[in-house]
Every structure is written in structure tokens, then in C-alpha cells.
Design an enzyme around this catalytic site. Structure first.
Site, PDB file in Angstrom:
ATOM      1  CD  GLU A  38       2.172   1.110  -3.959  1.00 29.91           C
ATOM      2  OE1 GLU A  38       1.211   1.887  -4.072  1.00 29.91           O
ATOM      3  OE2 GLU A  38       2.104   0.025  -3.337  1.00 29.91           O
TER       4      GLU A  38
ATOM      5  N   GLY B 205      -0.130  -0.432  10.008  1.00 27.67           N
ATOM      6  CA  GLY B 205       1.008   0.283   9.430  1.00 27.67           C
ATOM      7  C   GLY B 205       1.185   1.688   9.969  1.00 27.67           C
ATOM      8  NE  ARG B 206      -4.843   3.946  10.436  1.00 26.82           N
ATOM      9  CZ  ARG B 206      -5.312   2.780  10.005  1.00 26.82           C
ATOM     10  NH1 ARG B 206      -4.579   2.049   9.161  1.00 26.82           N
ATOM     11  NH2 ARG B 206      -6.479   2.321  10.409  1.00 26.82           N
TER      12      ARG B 206
ATOM     13  CE  LYS C 111      -2.234  -1.578  -0.221  1.00 28.64           C
ATOM     14  NZ  LYS C 111      -1.871  -2.254   1.041  1.00 28.64           N
TER      15      LYS C 111
END
Length: 538
Positions: free
Chosen positions: A213, A271-272, A503
């Protein structure tokens, strides 16, 4: 970390037996029998955060058994391992270092000076870029000042900065922030219709620099930018308008990012958990580097509390234990997060990712299929809006849904203090109504349809005020709550292989759909039908 099945512990068995006793007791009963219940079941953290868990279906015996569960599953061993850089992300053979990003004392936690030196260099780069853009020293290629900051990223690269910058909107400067995350072109078009390329800085945020994305959006932005500038695109022009946050320096350079415009992202940061890292450049640009540092300092303060406070008074651990109590003994499936602060409206979405991506697992650390509950479904909305939609189900529905109510004692705007007083009255009233209902009221005795039976649990989290420091405290203790849940439930909280599978399938599908074949005959029957329907119109 020790790999202990929690259901095999002595404490778990005690809790199962205890549940049979306490399930017949109401919250109202608990308050009647304990005149100091609020004092006994609340923790005031330095007058910055009040955590009230008195409106839960538990007593001191419950807490004792839960505390013993944390001890039996060796929680503090796990905490020590994380803070000291042990490779607790076992499936990816990595340390977990988000707490190192907010250090303020080299003698505390991790003893690796090399990592701290790297963090210092990253912070210095964030500071310099932020200061240059905010002070207007950094200008676009036509010498116009930068007005728009566009973050191109998804997941933690978007949710963290979005939640923090919106929560701290009262600290925001003159820069306009945009978040381009969705691959749906509607979002892309909406943003480019609002900005001038000469006045815009684009931040491409991707740990691998390969997230589909993000890279798709980045390529489209680069194409749009080159078509809308009044000269040929060259490296000098590009460097004034594009920066990257990534662990993949080479791919960023191939994309055209000037090396001096690349902020490294440590591979040990998920990432989080990344808003404290180079991903925080957007936060620093929005509220200034000094306030970004205060956010880090608040998180570090909660780190210290988590690391050093006994379980009985340790806010993140108590929160984690309460969640396990409901999901595994009361069989609740969801938890609602309800911030009574409009600026914090993205907090439920942020915590949704933080919790469900971390603990949405069904295989334990021993490699066995799990037969107990792991992550709850996290959802919510801002109060008081939720009171006029889903609160009906909370009060009178058949589901038992534990809730976290979050509010601030001091408003951001004193001019409208009357609004804030009414907001807080709603905040307290809802927890009271959920806990005690109205079964003793005349109206309930006259009309069964108006009865609210109460006995619905909630935590009340009261911040003194929304400041960068206090928000850092709040985020950090939710992070640690989720980590401890994973520790006790014997799962790995720092990988997300379920996300990776989607993904891989997507990339394969894109390649096949783009082939010039009228009908696709591969795949399962449903997927084949969906692909053929799409290809019929394209």
C-alpha cells in the site's frame, strides 16, 4: 521468558473455583460490604493518572489469585528480559526495544551504549528536520515555505502518529497534516486536491520499504509531483520534498530519496510500537521537538513504574489481569475503549491494532494449539457520541462487555468549561449506571422494559490533563498491559505472521489479475468467481 501454560498453574485452578463463588455477587454487593472500596481498588499515579477499577466484579481474593497467576507465570522475569534486550521476539530472533527509544538514564534498563548512541543520532536528526521546517529554514524548490506534511504509511506507521497528533491537537502548530494510508485511490485523490506540490513535504514511512500500500501510494505521489512542478524533476528538487523513514536504506535511495533525508528505523521496533522512533518525525513536526521529547519522557516514567512497582500496585499488570479474568473466566469476547475527549477519538483504533495484532494468536510459546482465550476484540468510540448508539447494548444487551472509560479532569479550553463539566458528568454517570443499574428505582418496578440490571464492569481512567507527557504515560501503560497479557497467556506478542500471509496472497493475486487473460481458472471456486466478476468490468 518461561513457557508456562497458564491453565496448568495452581492459581488458574483457584480462579476457576473462585469464579463459581463470585459470579453470584454483584458490584452493588461489593460496594455495600467494602466501605473503602474505591480506596482499596484504585491507584493514583503521581496525580497524573487515576486508575479506578472498583467497578469490576472482583474482590480482594480475586486480586490475590490474579497476582499469584502473574507470579506463577514469571511476569517479572519477562519484564526484565524485554527491558534488557533479550531476544523475546523468538520467531523473528530479535530483541524488543521500543522502551529503549524513550530512555532518560543510561544506567536504567538496557546497558548497550551503541544502541543508545544510534537512538541519540536519530533523535538529533528528527530535531533538526523538525526545527528547519517549523522555522521555515527548509523551503520547497521554488523557495516557498512548507505548509503541508503528507505521511505515506499504513498500520503503525499511520495509526500511531495520527492518534498522537490528533490527541495533542491543542499543541499543534501551523503545519497541515495529511495521512495517506489506504490503497483506495479515493484517499489519494482527496489529498492531492488539497495541496500544492511546491509547499508540500512527503514522508514515506515503511520499515521494509516494500509495503504494498505504501509503495504504491508513494509511486503515485512521485508521478503526480513530477507532473505538477514547473521544471524537470532532479535530485535537488526531490530532496526538498521527500524524506523516508525505513530500515531498508538501499531501497529508499533507489526510490530517489537523498541519503541525508533518510531516518533509520531500528529492526527491533515493531510497527505498532514505532511512534517513539523515527516514525515520530510527524509528531515532532506537528507539536515541536520539545513536546515530542515530553511524550517520550512520560512513556519512560510509566516504563519505570512498570519495571519497579510490585504487582499489587502496578497499573499495567493489574489491567492485564482484569482483562484475563473477564475473557477466560467470564467468557467475554470484547472490550470497549471509550475516551471522553474528542481529540482522542483515534485511540480505540490505535489500541485495536496494538492489542489484536500483538495477542491475536492461537499457538502458544511451546508450539501447541491454545484452548483458552487470548486477545479480546477491541472496539469503541468517543463519548458522548457512543451513548447515543451502542451504549443501549452495554446497558440492556445480553453481552457482558468490560469497558475502559477515559477522561481528563482539566479541559483544553477553559472558555467552555461548562461543556467540560457536563462531559465529565456523563463520563461518571455511565460507569455508575453500568455498575448499579436502576432495579431499585420506582420506574423499573413499574415498567420492565425500562430496567437496567447493572452489574456491568468498567475501569475509569482519569488523566489530569491531555499533555504530551500524560499521553506518553497512557500509551506506555496500554503497551505494557498488552505485553503482560501475552506473557501470562504464553504467546509471542511481537510477531504478526497472520498479517504477512495476507500480503503474500495479495501480491500473487495482483500478478495474476494483471495478466491479459479473460478468465482465471485457478484458485478456489469463490476466489475464481470474484476475480472473474472484476475482470468482466475491467
Amino acid at each position: 521468558m518461561k513457557n508456562i501454560n497458564p491453565t496448568k498453574t495452581f492459581s488458574w485452578k483457584k480462579l476457576k473455583n473462585h469464579f463459581q463463588e463470585i459470579k453470584k455477587i454483584t458490584i452493588n454487593d461489593l460496594f455495600i460490604t467494602d466501605k473503602k472500596r474505591f480506596e482499596n481498588f484504585s491507584i493514583n499515579f503521581e496525580n497524573m493518572i487515576l486508575f479506578d477499577y472498583s467497578k469490576n466484579i472482583l474482590n480482594q481474593k480475586t486480586i490475590n489469585y490474579l497476582v499469584n497467576l502473574a507470579k506463577e507465570t514469571k511476569c517479572f522475569d519477562a519484564i526484565y528480559s524485554m527491558f534488557n534486550g533479550k531476544k523475546i521476539n523468538v520467531t523473528e530472533q530479535q530483541s524488543v526495544l521500543h522502551t529503549a527509544l524513550r530512555y532518560n538514564n543510561l544506567n536504567f534498563f538496557l546497558k548497550d551504549k551503541k544502541i543508545y548512541n544510534n537512538i541519540d543520532k536519530i533523535l538529533e536528526k528528527i530535531k533538526n528536520i523538525s526545527n528547519d521546517i517549523i522555522s521555515e529554514k527548509w523551503k520547497g524548490y521554488t523557495n516557498k515555505k512548507i505548509k503541508n506534511i503528507i505521511n505515506i504509511g499504513i498500520g503503525g506507521s499511520q495509526l500511531g502518529p495520527l492518534m498522537v497528533t490528533e490527541s495533542l491537537k491543542s499543541y499543534k502548530n501551523k503545519l497541515n497534516l495529511f495521512f495517506l494510508s489506504n490503497i483506495d485511490p479515493d484517499q489519494l485523490i482527496s489529498i492531492i486536491n488539497q495541496i500544492n506540490p511546491e509547499e508540500s513535504l512527503f514522508i514515506i514511512s515503511s520499515k521494509t520499504f516494500s509495503t504494498q500500500e505504501t509503495i504504491t501510494n508513494a509511486l503515485s505521489i512521485r508521478e503526480w509531483f513530477s507532473k505538477n512542478i514547473n521544471t524537470n524533476l532532479n535530485k535537488n528538487i526531490f530532496s526538498k520534498h521527500f524524506i523516508a523513514v525505513t530500515n531498508n536504506i538501499n531501497e529508499a535511495i533507489k526510490f530517489g530519496i537523498d541519503k541525508k533525508n533518510i531516518l533509520p528505523l531500528l529492526s527491533e521496533i515493531g510497527g505498532r510500537f514505532s511512534l517513539w522512533s523515527s516514525i515520530g518525525i510527524l509528531i515532532s513536526l506537528s507539536i515541536g521537538f520539545n513536546n515530542f521529547q515530553k511524550l517520550l519522557q512520560g512513556a519512560n516514567k510509566m516504563d519505570y513504574h512498570f519495571f519497579s512497582t510490585p504487582i499489587e500496585k502496578n497499573i499495567p499488570i493489574i489491567m492485564a489481569l482484569i482483562s484475563i479474568w473477564y475473557s477466560n473466566f467470564w467468557n467475554t469476547e470484547t472490550e470497549a475503549i471509550i475516551p471522553y475527549c474528542d481529540n482522542m477519538r483515534f485511540l480505540p483504533s490505535y489500541l485495536q491494532q496494538l492489542n489484536m495484532e500483538s495477542n491475536g494468536k492461537s499457538i502458544d510459546r511451546n508450539g501447541n494449539k491454545i484452548k483458552y482465550q487470548t486477545s479480546s476484540i477491541i472496539w469503541g468510540d468517543v463519548g458522548t457520541n457512543g451513548q447515543h448508539s451502542f451504549f443501549q447494548m452495554l446497558h440492556q444487551g445480553t453481552k457482558l462487555i468490560p469497558c475502559d472509560f477515559i477522561a481528563t479532569a482539566i479541559p483544553n479550553h477553559n472558555k467552555y468549561k461548562n461543556h467540560h463539566t457536563k462531559l465529565i458528568a456523563n463520563y461518571i454517570a455511565q460507569t455508575k449506571a453500568l455498575a448499579f443499574g436502576n432495579i431499585n428505582d420506582y420506574i423499573c418496578k413499574q415498567n420492565i422494559y425500562q430496567c437496567c440490571f447493572g452489574n456491568k464492569p468498567s475501569n475509569s481512567i482519569f488523566l489530569k490533563k491531555i499533555t504530551p507527557y500524560n499521553l506518553g504515560l497512557l500509551i506506555s501503560y496500554y503497551e505494557h498491559k498488552i505485553f503482560i497479557q501475552g506473557v501470562i497467556l504464553n504467546i509471542f506478542s511481537f510477531d504478526q505472521w497472520g498479517v504477512e500471509l495476507g500480503k503474500k496472497i495479495t501480491n500473487y493475486l495482483v500478478e495474476n489479475i494483471n495478466k491479459n487473460i479473460q478468465k482465471i481458472i485457478k484458485y478456489d471456486d469463490s476466489s475464481k468467481g470474484l476475480i472473474n466478476f472484476y475482470k468482466y468490468f475491467n
